[in-house]
Design an enzyme around this catalytic site. Structure first.
Site, PDB file in Angstrom:
ATOM      1  N   ASP A  78      -8.376   7.470-125.749  1.00  6.22           N
ATOM      2  CA  ASP A  78      -8.767   5.623-125.414  1.00  6.22           C
ATOM      3  C   ASP A  78      -9.129   4.965-126.658  1.00  6.22           C
ATOM      4  O   ASP A  78     -10.119   5.272-127.127  1.00  6.22           O
ATOM      5  CB  ASP A  78      -9.672   5.771-124.136  1.00  6.22           C
ATOM      6  CG  ASP A  78     -10.044   4.459-123.913  1.00  6.22           C
ATOM      7  OD1 ASP A  78      -9.120   3.615-124.249  1.00  6.22           O
ATOM      8  OD2 ASP A  78     -10.986   3.983-123.065  1.00  6.22           O
TER       9      ASP A  78
ATOM     10  N   TRP B 171     -17.522   5.994-121.126  1.00  2.46           N
ATOM     11  CA  TRP B 171     -17.409   4.743-120.244  1.00  2.46           C
ATOM     12  C   TRP B 171     -17.270   5.119-118.956  1.00  2.46           C
ATOM     13  O   TRP B 171     -16.600   5.774-118.445  1.00  2.46           O
ATOM     14  CB  TRP B 171     -16.109   3.978-120.718  1.00  2.46           C
ATOM     15  CG  TRP B 171     -15.881   2.648-120.238  1.00  2.46           C
ATOM     16  CD1 TRP B 171     -16.693   1.531-120.217  1.00  2.46           C
ATOM     17  CD2 TRP B 171     -14.850   2.041-119.619  1.00  2.46           C
ATOM     18  NE1 TRP B 171     -16.357   0.600-119.494  1.00  2.46           N
ATOM     19  CE2 TRP B 171     -14.908   0.894-119.269  1.00  2.46           C
ATOM     20  CE3 TRP B 171     -13.461   2.572-119.739  1.00  2.46           C
ATOM     21  CZ2 TRP B 171     -13.751   0.115-118.496  1.00  2.46           C
ATOM     22  CZ3 TRP B 171     -12.430   1.930-119.007  1.00  2.46           C
ATOM     23  CH2 TRP B 171     -12.740   0.498-118.642  1.00  2.46           C
TER      24      TRP B 171
ATOM     25  N   LYS C 207     -10.630  -6.692-127.618  1.00  5.05           N
ATOM     26  CA  LYS C 207     -11.703  -6.717-128.754  1.00  5.05           C
ATOM     27  C   LYS C 207     -11.386  -7.006-129.957  1.00  5.05           C
ATOM     28  O   LYS C 207     -11.561  -8.260-130.674  1.00  5.05           O
ATOM     29  CB  LYS C 207     -12.627  -5.669-128.626  1.00  5.05           C
ATOM     30  CG  LYS C 207     -13.659  -5.073-127.939  1.00  5.05           C
ATOM     31  CD  LYS C 207     -13.463  -4.905-126.294  1.00  5.05           C
ATOM     32  CE  LYS C 207     -14.501  -4.740-125.549  1.00  5.05           C
ATOM     33  NZ  LYS C 207     -14.218  -4.180-124.220  1.00  5.05           N
TER      34      LYS C 207
END
Length: 396
Positions: free
Chosen positions: A206, A125, A241
């Site tokens: 993460d 990311w 999410k």
């Protein structure tokens, strides 16, 4: 005083979303930003979360400051979700989403490991590098994605990690790797954790999509195996999410440090938070806490998560079939082998531009496709567009 300010390059994902919103074409499709949409193309409100809202969670009484580390019940619920039962030795603090957890962790580590470098998968990311470089870390990369196979480069990753100095920080995605969707198998995780343990490295996980790959507990396997081995680690969690609470910015940072004084560890994490945003927001965390703490609501939420994961699997299968029909002889098996919201397409810059300009299909510059933005009403259009732009060359 401010006449020499450097220009700011917009975040490529958020900037692309603004361009998408301004596009007047009715057939446009957003496959850029990482937001889960349902079959109707809408961001869902999970029924478990809706029920908590309607029960008045977070709405009673005055709005007062939370403790710097967040509410105790929330932290306990997150600890069990991420680390499983009997994980009382894990120190957890509430943060401003997963990004805040990464930032708090980076600031904390810079204070205790001032000379360490952080090694990130290539690719990862984009904001990972910015967060840790902003905290003063030297940012390096280790091999992760094998373009020739569309899979995980285990040999490259292990070879790179074996050369690192003890105390180096290693960023890891325990599930649904962003941007590739490529995850190590359990056997490959064992190989990675073996070298991390042998070399005395510090994993920083993460976890933004727990439950989107195989299941809530299955997706936390690498984290829990790390703890089982007694390896110190940090875990940044995001609930944007998996609870569909993007705007509430709900997250947490967990730290497993077997030999540390837990009170001092918590104190240093609180210091990092106090220097940044002082204390976390209340409403979203109250909703997550309410859902996780009630057995019935927790079960309902897990069932909703299963349905979201199942829909993304169905989308991948449909995309694989339709592209295979449109481009016979091409191997699109990577679409069904990858996990989570994202697929690494291997599209070139010219192909990405053609998708946007000719077909109104928006994909980020890395070629990452958000499969959660596909549904029955747009997948045929997207497949036709992909077939058209890919007909001149291979993609992965």
């Amino acid at each position: 005083m401010f006449d020499q300010l450097p220009a700011y390059a917009d975040d490529p994902i958020l900037g692309l979303f603004e361009v998408y919103k301004a596009d007047p074409r009715p057939f446009k499709v957003n496959l850029g930003i990482g937001i889960y949409c349902d079959e109707a193309g809408q961001v869902p409100v999970l029924e478990s979360v809706r029920a908590a809202r309607e029960a008045g969670v977070g709405a009673r009484g005055p709005s007062v400051y939370l403790p710097t580390e967040g509410g105790e019940a929330y932290r306990d619920a997150v600890r069990e979700l991420v680390f499983g039962k009997n994980a009382d030795d894990i120190v957890v603090v509430q943060t401003v989403a997963g990004t805040g957890a990464l930032k708090v962790g980076a600031d904390f580590l810079k204070g205790v490991l001032p000379d360490a470098a952080i090694w990130m998968p290539d690719p990862t990311w984009a904001n990972h590098a910015a967060i840790f470089a902003g905290a003063g870390f030297r940012v390096e990369n280790y091999p992760y994605y094998a373009k020739e196979t569309g899979g995980f480069d285990l040999d490259g990753a292990v070879s790179a990690l074996q050369k690192l100095q003890a105390g180096s920080v290693v960023l890891l995605h325990p599930c649904c790797h962003n941007p590739t969707g490529v995850d190590p198998t359990q056997a490959e995780w064992h190989a990675l954790l073996d070298v991390i343990e042998q070399r005395g490295l510090l994993p920083f996980f993460d976890v933004a999509y727990q439950g989107f790959a195989h299941g809530v507990d299955e997706d936390a396997w690498a984290v829990r195996e790390c703890v089982r081995r007694g390896i110190a680690c940090l875990v940044a969690s995001s609930f944007s999410k998996i609870f569909s609470l993007y705007g509430e910015r709900v997250g947490a940072l967990g730290v497993h440090a077997p030999k540390a004084d837990k009170a001092r560890l918590l104190g240093q994490l609180k210091l990092a938070i106090r220097r940044s945003y002082s204390c976390p927001p209340a409403l979203g965390a109250a909703l997550v806490e309410a859902v996780l703490s009630s057995p019935a609501s927790n079960a309902q939420w897990r069932a909703e998560l299963d349905a979201m994961r199942g829909r993304m699997r169905e989308v991948r299968t449909s995309l694989h079939r339709k592209l295979g029909e449109a481009l016979p002889g091409r191997d699109f098996g990577f679409l069904v082998a990858q996990n989570g919201m994202f697929s690494y397409s291997g599209l070139s810059a010219a192909q990405i531009e053609a998708l946007r300009s000719r077909f109104g299909v928006y994909v980020v510059s890395s070629g990452r496709i958000c499969v959660a933005g596909l549904n029955a009403s747009n997948i045929s259009h997207v497949c036709e567009a992909l077939a058209e732009v890919c007909s001149g060359g291979e993609t992965r």
